[in-house]
Design a protein around this motif. Structure first.
Motif, short mmCIF file in Angstrom:
data_model
loop_
_atom_site.label_atom_id
_atom_site.label_comp_id
_atom_site.label_asym_id
_atom_site.label_seq_id
_atom_site.Cartn_x
_atom_site.Cartn_y
_atom_site.Cartn_z
N PHE A 31 10.95 74.47 12.01
CA PHE A 31 10.02 74.87 12.72
C PHE A 31 10.50 76.14 13.17
N SER A 32 11.76 76.28 13.56
CA SER A 32 12.13 77.71 14.16
C SER A 32 12.33 78.57 13.18
N LEU A 83 12.18 75.41 22.37
CA LEU A 83 10.70 76.22 22.57
C LEU A 83 10.79 77.35 23.36
N ALA A 84 11.51 77.46 24.64
CA ALA A 84 11.49 78.62 25.44
C ALA A 84 12.18 79.60 24.88
N ILE A 85 13.37 79.41 23.98
CA ILE A 85 13.95 80.50 23.15
C ILE A 85 12.86 81.00 21.96
N LEU A 86 12.08 80.35 21.72
CA LEU A 86 11.12 80.81 20.42
C LEU A 86 10.16 81.57 21.38
N PHE A 87 9.81 80.97 22.64
CA PHE A 87 8.74 81.96 23.35
C PHE A 87 9.27 83.39 23.31
N GLY A 88 10.57 83.57 23.81
CA GLY A 88 11.16 84.97 23.77
C GLY A 88 11.14 85.62 22.52
N VAL A 146 -0.14 79.55 28.35
CA VAL A 146 -1.00 78.39 28.57
C VAL A 146 -1.10 77.78 27.11
N SER A 147 -1.58 78.69 26.31
CA SER A 147 -1.53 78.08 24.93
C SER A 147 -0.33 77.92 24.19
N PHE A 148 0.83 78.76 24.50
CA PHE A 148 2.03 78.55 23.73
C PHE A 148 2.64 77.26 24.15
N ILE A 149 2.51 77.10 25.54
CA ILE A 149 2.97 75.82 26.08
C ILE A 149 2.36 74.46 25.18
N TYR A 150 0.92 74.76 25.14
CA TYR A 150 0.11 73.53 24.75
C TYR A 150 0.49 73.34 23.42
N VAL A 151 0.61 74.41 22.29
CA VAL A 151 1.09 74.06 21.05
C VAL A 151 2.28 73.63 20.88
N GLY A 152 3.23 74.07 21.82
CA GLY A 152 4.65 73.55 21.77
C GLY A 152 4.73 72.24 22.19
N VAL A 153 3.88 71.59 23.20
CA VAL A 153 3.63 70.23 23.34
C VAL A 153 3.19 69.44 22.42
N LEU A 154 2.21 69.97 21.66
CA LEU A 154 1.79 69.40 20.57
C LEU A 154 2.51 69.10 19.31
N TRP A 155 3.54 70.13 19.14
CA TRP A 155 4.42 69.98 18.16
C TRP A 155 5.52 68.91 18.49
N LEU A 156 6.06 68.85 19.71
CA LEU A 156 6.74 68.02 20.33
C LEU A 156 6.38 66.40 20.06
N ASN A 157 5.03 66.15 20.57
CA ASN A 157 4.22 65.05 20.08
C ASN A 157 4.31 64.83 18.51
#
Lengths: 213, 213, 213, 213
Positions: free
Chosen positions: A10-11, A83-88, C52-63
């Motif tokens: 993913f990364s 994910l926070a790293i990827l955000f950056g 908001v959408s970045f966190i949303y997609v990130g959460v979906l990926w974790l799921n």
């Protein structure tokens, strides 16, 4: 702890897309017949911003690659920090485009704003790397066998240096001159590239010795 | 030396994105009601540029695929050279878009500029491949067991040929006529595609023999 | 049943691209010389919608990551349900862009439309997750050894909660005030992030116990 | 013959990007204050074209997935044919965008052109699948152990059917009415989705039997 394979995949995907999306800001200039060459030369600052950001993302990938080699798996917390790293990483094209735009169409004030934004973003991006190394230090079970506590502590210093120096670069770019900030950013990227290599060389040396003994 | 898995995954991602992004330059023409067909036909040069660049990136992927099959792992230096190769891959959509733009809206001068830019980019892109093969030659530990010194030396000649011939193509396109440059670029892409195949056939033959003995 | 490796790779690719494409909506504002700072500040709502959408997609990926860890392989039906889940992921940038656009240029009516669209999309996106868990419950052969029937049933409740609460959020945003809908969406994303963690913590606990016994 | 891992990873990347790029054509409509809802409803045809193409690419991925499960490795020729298949996949967003554009802004003539372009592209895309199956039939060493000659011959018929029926669909859309062509395209996509499933069910049955004996 679960396998880090999908985390890496993913990364890698995110890094690959970000580094490739940078090219989308290399727009073909609009031109009058016979003036394509002039148009292309006028886009010079875009090319510079593109090259700097390409090297930046490339260096970040080398660092990320080096980190994941040193862990044995992932946890939900580790995945979230990642994910926070990827955000950056994902937002890099934005300050890059702002910088290119300020170089092309702005005055010194705009350039100052763009350089400060770039340095500020780079400074903030260092924070989750710090959290990541601190997390790995406190969870020794995550570490690969070849990595010891001391190596992680050394690594932890690097994002702190990044946080402070990128921030300082932004302040210098704001107070003194944007050019100084721009040079600072380039120097910092080279620093991160060089130390990522240094760290790994260190590890090889250890491994080679471990191999011999 | 570490496993080249992530290097391959990251590179595959970049190749996949570049080859797909090319389609973004196939824009739907703006049209007056009832004139969509005319609009589409007017975009012909874009389609040509797209097809040439798709084949180009595809051939580069086949070559990259062939190289990574022949190494056993990666080092930071190898990864960095690989990033330089990817830099060349990533920028392909840009000269492609410039070429399409010159074919559609430019005069002969613009076309000359666009062809020279394409050939110049292709020539520069050959350089890191040369560095890569030279690096593998000097680090025999990186080579897979089935690959010998001689095969790497032969490979090393290919990017040098590319560097010179793409450069020459640019010069011809500039001095004589853009069309000659355009043909030269297409010929070179076919050459790279054909020799990538040739190399691999050679290797198969060796492997089959090694298998028999 | 066949190996889920390619399913994971394809899904990771889609998640990585969606999360990265979000940045394309962070456009550099057009600005008059010396007014870049004002232009950037005016884009504030875009940055909020992006985060908001970045966190949303990130959460979906974790799921998604958590689900694929719990299955041993895939079937055509499982792959098709997965495609329906990815359909929901792929469209996220669209309601995000609509929301950013409404926040920037619209009045209360437009914001209401945008919030309802976002909540409606999020509600619909929950449906294929429900189908997926129901499918896994009815095909025990797909489950990894560490996962029991009870765990799947618990999971099945989560998308149903999502379907209802996102829907309710949309209704509230429509009838009362868009702001309430916006808050509801953020709360729901946090809920999904937190429960994905909770579930996995539960699993660890089981594994650790299994390890000890 | 070499491992098909990278071929699968590269192809997955291309499929993932294409299916995600489709969303880029879901543009936020420009709207006057308070008229966002009307603007969104006016984009209806885009959403339809998006949904059809998403399902199309998804079905193609399921088919590609099914093919690679049945081979044991790749050769340069197989990789090149695969590139030709990916060429067809990569261009899908283009006729999709043309179709959406014709549905939104064009008259019946434009719609006819767009439908014929879509059907023509789909017809041509079937050709490399045919070449692929013929290649696998003539190189039995490539086939996985569970796949016999007869299964490949049956597969070979499917792209030929696609080539003819998509072509016919285009002709009908041109001579009779665009709507008929549009329906034909949707029917064909469902046919490809259904038969890809059917084939795999057949294989499972064989495997299960092989398992029992």
């Amino acid at each position: 702890m679960t396998d880090a394979g999908r985390l890496a995949a993913f990364s890698d995907g995110v890094f690959a897309i970000v580094i490739t999306l940078l090219v989308l800001d290399l727009r073909v200039p609009e031109f009058h017949e016979g003036e394509l060459a002039e148009g292309l030369l006028g886009e010079g600052p875009s090319y510079l911003a593109f090259a700097v950001s390409f090297i930046y993302v490339g260096v970040l990938w080398l660092n990320h690659h080096a980190v994941l080699q040193r862990v044995r798996g992932t946890t939900p917390a580790f995945s979230s920090i990642n994910l926070a790293i990827l955000f950056g990483v994902v937002i890099i094209p934005f300050p890059t485009a702002v910088l290119a735009s300020a170089l092309a169409d702005g005055n010194t004030d705009d350039l100052r704003v763009a350089v400060v934004l770039y340095a500020f973003a780079a400074s903030l991006m260092s924070a989750p790397w710090w959290v990541l190394f601190a997390y790995v230090r406190r969870h020794p079970a995550l570490r690969a066998d070849t990595v010891d506590q001391e190596q992680v502590r050394v690594q932890e210093a690097r994002p702190i240096v990044g946080l402070i120096l990128y921030g300082l670069t932004g302040v210098l770019g704001w107070l003194v001159t944007p050019l100084l900030g721009l040079i600072g950013v380039v120097v910092m990227i080279i620093f991160h590239g060089a130390t990522s290599q240094g760290l790994r060389h260190g590890l090889w040396w250890r491994r080679r010795n471990a191999h011999r003994s």
